[in-house]
Design an enzyme around this catalytic site. Sequence first.
Site, PDB file in Angstrom:
ATOM      1  N   GLY A  12     -73.866-108.337  47.723  1.00  0.00           N
ATOM      2  CA  GLY A  12     -72.634-109.124  47.801  1.00  0.00           C
ATOM      3  C   GLY A  12     -72.363-110.033  46.626  1.00  0.00           C
ATOM      4  CB  THR A  13     -73.426-110.214  43.045  1.00  0.00           C
ATOM      5  OG1 THR A  13     -73.160-108.875  42.621  1.00  0.00           O
ATOM      6  CG2 THR A  13     -74.903-110.385  43.324  1.00  0.00           C
ATOM      7  CG  ASN A 102     -64.455 -98.772  46.723  1.00  0.00           C
ATOM      8  OD1 ASN A 102     -65.270 -99.652  47.028  1.00  0.00           O
ATOM      9  ND2 ASN A 102     -64.833 -97.609  46.211  1.00  0.00           N
ATOM     10  CG  HIS A 104     -67.149 -95.667  42.070  1.00  0.00           C
ATOM     11  ND1 HIS A 104     -67.929 -95.387  43.174  1.00  0.00           N
ATOM     12  CD2 HIS A 104     -67.585 -94.856  41.081  1.00  0.00           C
ATOM     13  CE1 HIS A 104     -68.789 -94.435  42.858  1.00  0.00           C
ATOM     14  NE2 HIS A 104     -68.599 -94.093  41.606  1.00  0.00           N
ATOM     15  CB  SER A 136     -62.933 -96.554  38.914  1.00  0.00           C
ATOM     16  OG  SER A 136     -63.383 -95.764  37.835  1.00  0.00           O
ATOM     17  CG  ASP A 145     -66.090 -93.137  45.439  1.00  0.00           C
ATOM     18  OD1 ASP A 145     -65.871 -94.308  45.773  1.00  0.00           O
ATOM     19  OD2 ASP A 145     -67.221 -92.622  45.437  1.00  0.00           O
TER      20      ASP A 145
END
Length: 194
Positions: A12-13, A102, A104, A136, A145
Amino acid sequence: MKNIAIFASGNGTNAQRIIEYFIDSKNIKVSLVLSNKNDAYVLVRAKKFNILSVVFNRNEFYNTELILDKLKLNHIDFIVLAGFLWLIPHNILREFKGRIINIHPALLPKYGGKGMYGMNVHKTVIEANEKESGISIHYVNEKYDEGEIIFQVRCPVEKGETQDSLAEKIHKLEYEFFPKLIEQILTKSKIINN
Ligand code: GAR
């Protein structure tokens, strides 16, 4: 005020970076952190910032309305996946159409798909002798993705690059660009890819 929910499966950084970025914002707030793992460190980070968190199992996620209800209850406007491992179920995709993104850690469409997560991505990129990698950010659909790409930025893969050194480079890019991009989408300002 736009409320963001972050889904994360691990450390979770990125989630923390996004929380910190919006901490003094009058328009955007991270209101909820959700995880499929009850020992994910992202939950510790959420607690530190007094952000409500929810843990769910596979059955609750895919066969019930529990998570959709939580999102509605907390007036969530936008969903961010930051190191989240599972596909998003249809009920949430339908309700949040065009409002789920999201990140990636590679240059999609290469090195995406099921199992392509975190270090595994960097290992594959290095083994393939790629000269560059990057990040991305894309909209989320029912496949891994494959949603429309919104933003990419590149970095070199140098001679002698290790998985750890590449992961560090990629994380730096993520921390720099992900929160800004979320802000740009939510305020509908222009996305600048430099
Ligand atoms: C990030 O590098 C993110 O791009 C990646 O997982 C890492 C999570 O790190 N996501 C994927 O690989 C999704 N397929 P973090 O938990 O420290 O933010």
